[in-house]
Write an enzyme that holds these catalytic residues in place. Structure first.
Site, PDB file in Angstrom:
ATOM      1  CE  LYS A   1      -4.976   1.877   2.732  1.00  0.00           C
ATOM      2  NZ  LYS A   1      -4.063   1.260   3.245  1.00  0.00           N
TER       3      LYS A   1
ATOM      4  CG  ASP B   1      -1.881  -1.200   1.157  1.00  0.00           C
ATOM      5  OD1 ASP B   1      -1.684  -1.921  -0.072  1.00  0.00           O
ATOM      6  OD2 ASP B   1      -3.066  -1.311   2.129  1.00  0.00           O
TER       7      ASP B   1
ATOM      8  CE  LYS C   1      -6.730  -1.374   2.834  1.00  0.00           C
ATOM      9  NZ  LYS C   1      -5.386  -2.481   3.494  1.00  0.00           N
TER      10      LYS C   1
END
Length: 223
Positions: free
Chosen positions: A153, A91, A182
């Site tokens: 995300k 991430d 996400k």
């Protein structure tokens, strides 16, 4: 929605600056017990966690976290090292100053560079929605779609806000069909988790869902 399906979408997360190995080991045990999508942990624990888990659960870690303003080369090195240590998912935080400067070309190239560094590992791109305008969020949907990254995300959970329902709706409307979503930061209830998933989120970055389920289990034992 079944609790099992919610858990299957959870990146069970602990990114506290003071997290100890015992905290991370416990997180790994919980992730394996509840069959979460992954555990998301600090880079310094990736190698040990991967050895401990031994393939029973994907390990996720973070790059350029939480501010995103390190250089692309630094982020690429972080990603390469994490993958070499066994990370299955990365991430990364984008360079938000470049977004504000309108340098989408540089943001795109940075993400592509990190994606190359990740190899076969999954790349999720954190755009920190609480710091962006709606126009900037839409631009980042396009950039992430073009970059070849696997996920967009919402948040680090370390800034002024986390995931919102409206951001998930916006992502769903503007990312390419191959880009997953996400939601992370501030997911405080099973009802919220279910709502995020129903709106189009594929993953949930949270530490609270497993804790909530543990409390439900403890309550049922006490009855």
């Amino acid at each position: 929605m079944e609790i099992r399906k919610i858990l299957q979408a959870v990146d069970h997360t602990l990114l506290s600056q003071t997290a100890t190995w015992e905290d991370i080991r416990k997180l790994c045990e919980e992730g394996m017990r509840y069959k979460t999508a992954s555990v998301c942990i600090p880079p310094c624990y990736v190698k040990r966690a991967c050895q401990y888990i031994d393939g029973r659960l994907p390990v996720c870690t973070v790059v350029g976290f939480p501010n995103g303003y390190s250089t692309p080369a630094s982020k690429a090195f972080e990603a390469q090292e994490a993958v070499a240590n066994g990370a299955d998912e990365i991430d990364m935080v984008i360079s938000l100053g470049l977004v504000k400067d309108g340098r989408d070309d540089l943001v795109l190239e940075e993400i592509r560079q990190i994606k190359r560094a990740c190899g076969e590992s999954v790349l999720k791109v954190i755009v920190e929605t609480c710091l962006l305008t709606e126009e900037e969020k839409i631009r980042m949907c396009r950039i992430v779609t073009e970059s070849g990254a696997d996920f967009i995300k919402t948040s680090t959970g370390f800034s002024s806000g986390g995931a919102t329902f409206s951001d998930i709706r916006l992502f769903k409307a503007h990312v390419g069909s191959h880009v997953k979503i996400k939601a992370a930061g501030g997911i405080a209830s099973l009802e919220d988790a279910e709502r995020f998933l129903s709106l189009g989120a594929d993953r949930l970055g949270t530490s609270r869902v497993v804790k909530l389920i543990q409390k439900m289990e403890d309550s049922s034992k006490g009855e």
